[in-house]
Design an enzyme around this catalytic site. Structure first.
Site, PDB file in Angstrom:
ATOM      1  N   HIS A   1       0.935  -1.214  -0.124  1.00  0.00           N
ATOM      2  CA  HIS A   1       0.102  -0.169   0.122  1.00  0.00           C
ATOM      3  C   HIS A   1       0.844   1.215   0.064  1.00  0.00           C
ATOM      4  CE1 HIS A   1      -3.515  -2.678   2.074  1.00  0.00           C
ATOM      5  NE2 HIS A   1      -2.967  -2.857   1.063  1.00  0.00           N
TER       6      HIS A   1
ATOM      7  N   HIS B   1      -0.480 -11.459  -4.754  1.00  0.00           N
ATOM      8  CA  HIS B   1       0.926 -11.050  -4.605  1.00  0.00           C
ATOM      9  C   HIS B   1       1.996 -11.991  -5.080  1.00  0.00           C
ATOM     10  CE1 HIS B   1      -0.847  -7.634  -2.255  1.00  0.00           C
ATOM     11  NE2 HIS B   1      -1.330  -8.630  -1.371  1.00  0.00           N
TER      12      HIS B   1
ATOM     13  N   HIS C   1      -9.170  -2.119  -4.852  1.00  0.00           N
ATOM     14  CA  HIS C   1      -8.200  -2.245  -4.062  1.00  0.00           C
ATOM     15  C   HIS C   1      -7.091  -3.130  -4.635  1.00  0.00           C
ATOM     16  CE1 HIS C   1      -5.907  -2.336  -0.450  1.00  0.00           C
ATOM     17  NE2 HIS C   1      -5.794  -3.713  -0.608  1.00  0.00           N
TER      18      HIS C   1
ATOM     19  N   ASP D   1      -3.087  -2.622  -5.042  1.00  0.00           N
ATOM     20  CA  ASP D   1      -2.254  -3.794  -4.734  1.00  0.00           C
ATOM     21  C   ASP D   1      -1.333  -3.863  -5.919  1.00  0.00           C
ATOM     22  OD1 ASP D   1      -2.795  -4.422  -2.117  1.00  0.00           O
ATOM     23  OD2 ASP D   1      -4.032  -5.918  -2.537  1.00  0.00           O
TER      24      ASP D   1
END
EC number: 3.5.1.108
Length: 303
Positions: A78, A264, A237, A241
């Site tokens: 973030h 991720h 969001h 990310d």
């Protein structure tokens, strides 16, 4: 010339780690040309510095974690997203614990901190990584792709079979030549399911999580009293990310990222595949700012 950029002043904040639940002191400091973003564990003696680079990512469970030996910095995405969105090339990030504070679960507080510190242009050309040809990685039904694009664009699709998600937008594409990162993306919060929280806590994850720093969803509804900040906050969001994860290339990107159910781990795999394919990218600078395809990096467009 489009110049490199750092912070004008030092700025500090305090928060808790989303996963550790620990109180952490955060200090953002200016850094010289070509430093990049460097995380510094000031609670250790000697201080351990970990550059924000794709090759330093060691863990990707629920967040992106930088690792150097047995030293870690968790949940960097973030803050890196805010750095990318405001075009900060060089900064030191000092931390008093092993995790970046979660703040409100979005990049908004970090944007505010950086803007409060001020932006300082430096006497060196800003380096961009330009995507020259498609690079993709897949894992099951998940996919992450880079494609050439004259600008910076992030497209993402999520696919949750859940009452809260069924009626909502699960796909978004943001072209930053015409869209403000700060207004349209930075305030999107991380989200989690009540049904997962007990398990996560048994794994020492989400120990600092609450409706104060995440969107919490039960079987049928959003539990946060104030609801959502954007109709498409969930997928926004994921875009936030991805922007943070992509900034681990070490430079701003000229190209498009497309993610389908990517997280991720796959984002980092894509970065490593790109870096290894030397013909798929090049480093470029712009002597004349008017010829650059990325306008959101300029100070006037940053707010």
């Amino acid at each position: 010339m489009i110049k490199q950029r750092t912070l004008k002043n030092i700025i500090r904040a305090t928060g808790v780690g989303l996963h550790s639940g620990e109180k952490v002191y955060l200090t953002l400091k200016p850094a010289p040309v070509d430093t990049g973003i460097v995380f510094c564990r000031t609670d250790l003696d000697p201080v351990v510095e970990i550059p924000a680079r794709a090759e330093n990512v060691g863990e990707t469970t629920m967040s992106t974690t930088l690792v150097k030996g047995d030293v870690k910095v968790d949940t960097v995405e973030h803050l890196l997203s805010a750095m990318a969105g405001l075009g900060i090339d060089n900064a030191y990030v000092e931390l008093s614990a092993s995790e970046v504070p979660i703040m409100d679960g979005s990049a908004g507080p970090f944007v505010f901190l950086i803007q409060s510190a001020g932006l300082q242009e430096q006497e060196a050309a800003k380096k961009f990584i330009r995507i020259k040809r498609e690079v993709s990685v897949e894992e099951g039904d998940k996919r992450a792709v880079f494609v050439p694009f004259d600008g910076f664009k992030v497209s993402f699709e999520i696919d949750f079979d859940h009452p809260v998600f069924r009626g909502r937008t699960q796909q978004a594409s943001v072209d930053f030549s015409s869209t403000s990162f700060v207004k349209e993306v930075s305030r999107a919060r991380t989200f989690g399911f009540m049904r997962d929280i007990e398990y996560l806590r048994s794994q020492n994850l989400a120990l600092g999580g609450s409706v104060e720093n995440a969107i919490v969803v039960d079987e049928n509804r959003v539990l946060n009293e104030d609801g959502l900040r954007y109709e498409d906050e969930f997928v926004k969001h994921k875009i936030l990310d991805a922007i943070g994860d992509l900034y681990l290339l070490g430079n701003s990107l000229i190209g498009e990222f497309r993610g389908f159910k990517s997280g991720h781990a796959l984002n980092n795999q894509l970065l490593r595949s790109l870096i290894a394919d030397r013909d798929a990218w090049e480093v470029v600078t712009f002597e004349d700012a008017r010829t650059a395809p990325i306008s959101y990096m300029r100070p006037a467009a940053a707010v």
